[in-house]
Design an enzyme around this catalytic site. Structure first.
Site, PDB file in Angstrom:
ATOM      1  N   GLU A 145      -4.856  -6.125  -4.885  1.00 40.93           N
ATOM      2  CA  GLU A 145      -4.684  -5.464  -3.614  1.00 40.93           C
ATOM      3  C   GLU A 145      -5.937  -4.811  -3.741  1.00 40.93           C
ATOM      4  O   GLU A 145      -6.060  -3.915  -4.515  1.00 40.93           O
ATOM      5  CB  GLU A 145      -3.383  -4.839  -3.479  1.00 40.93           C
ATOM      6  CG  GLU A 145      -2.235  -5.492  -2.779  1.00 40.93           C
ATOM      7  CD  GLU A 145      -1.241  -4.352  -2.585  1.00 40.93           C
ATOM      8  OE1 GLU A 145      -1.460  -3.249  -2.043  1.00 40.93           O
ATOM      9  OE2 GLU A 145      -0.190  -4.868  -2.844  1.00 40.93           O
ATOM     10  N   ASP A 188       0.286   6.442   1.868  1.00 44.34           N
ATOM     11  CA  ASP A 188      -0.344   6.946   0.562  1.00 44.34           C
ATOM     12  C   ASP A 188       0.068   7.976  -0.012  1.00 44.34           C
ATOM     13  O   ASP A 188      -0.174   9.230   0.778  1.00 44.34           O
ATOM     14  CB  ASP A 188      -1.644   6.450   0.623  1.00 44.34           C
ATOM     15  CG  ASP A 188      -2.074   5.100   0.981  1.00 44.34           C
ATOM     16  OD1 ASP A 188      -1.340   4.091   0.448  1.00 44.34           O
ATOM     17  OD2 ASP A 188      -3.108   4.823   1.577  1.00 44.34           O
TER      18      ASP A 188
END
Length: 264
Positions: free
Chosen positions: A47, A58
């Site tokens: 990724e 995040d």
């Protein structure tokens, strides 16, 4: 074309190891070298995250890596440059992780077509509204890219069923509530969600968020999942200012994680 799903389906003896790194962190050249290291040291899929200033999913480690990349001027053009530099050298498929707004700004079709031309095989958009999924899948199908949909641990059974009905082959199951980051313990209740999903579909499941150590991988590798994503812990190994140390630390950590991926 569901290349990511086909790979996961054929990888029967172990969970796929899916490391995540932020494009352009700690700088563009080291990111290019890091992608090559991941490819050589056991990654089954990779990724690559596009830096974004408002990355709500995040945690602090990935947010900081995004800020460092953004301060160096790493935006979509630079991510495309990184892909161009590595596409002929990597054996494993790349999955792009991006928020929806950068795609909208660049143009959805333009963006998806560009990354497809550079060899990307998968796309994850954590904040993609469910109402937009069909449109994005249509474009991804034209460009031979697989869109991988998110399932939250708080999703109701009805919502899980709806997501699965739209998914083309693989889903990304978030292992714990909140943002990405290092966690001491894995939410063991998520195994129930895994079993629920598998009872309703034969689609592939990648599990991520908070998986940080080889011991944690060993805990969950025999759940009925097909891939394990490790992000914050990977990026945490890359914060040394000495280039050699960054790459050596990354290589050693990848080997350690990969050795824990085999199913019993």
């Amino acid at each position: 074309m569901n290349l990511i799903t086909n790979f996961l389906r054929n990888n029967t003896n172990s969970c796929a190891f899916v490391p995540f790194i932020t494009a352009g962190y700690p700088n563009v050249q080291l990111c290019i070298e890091a992608l090559k290291i991941l490819d050589k040291k056991g990654a089954d899929l990779i990724e690559l995250g596009i830096p974004y200033s408002d990355a709500l999913a995040d945690g602090p480690i990935i947010q900081e890596s995004s800020q460092i990349a953004l301060r160096q001027g790493v935006y979509i053009e630079q991510v495309l440059y990184i892909l161009k530099k590595v596409t002929d050298d990597l054996n494993v498929p790349i999955i792009i992780f991006t928020y929806y707004n950068p795609m909208l700004v660049r143009g959805i079709y333009k963006f998806i077509n560009e990354i497809s031309d550079l060899g990307v095989k998968g796309l994850i958009i954590p904040d993609l509204p469910l109402e937009e999924v069909d449109h994005i899948i249509e474009i991804c199908d034209l460009c031979s890219i697989e869109l991988i949909l998110f399932i939250s641990p708080t999703s109701s059974e009805a919502r899980i069923k709806m997501i699965l009905s739209k998914s083309t082959g693989s889903v990304y199951l978030v292992s714990s509530c909140g943002v990405t980051g290092l966690r001491k313990n894995i939410n063991l209740q998520i195994e129930d969600t895994v079993n629920l999903i598998k009872s309703k579909t034969d689609k592939m499941i990648m599990l991520g968020f908070g998986i940080s150590t080889a011991d944690q991988v060993s805990q969950i590798v025999n759940w009925n999942i097909d891939g394990i994503v490790v992000g914050s812990a990977i990026i945490n190994t890359m914060n040394d200012k000495l280039t050699k140390n960054v790459l050596n630390s990354l290589a050693d950590f990848c080997v350690k994680l990969k050795s824990s991926m085999s199913k019993i």
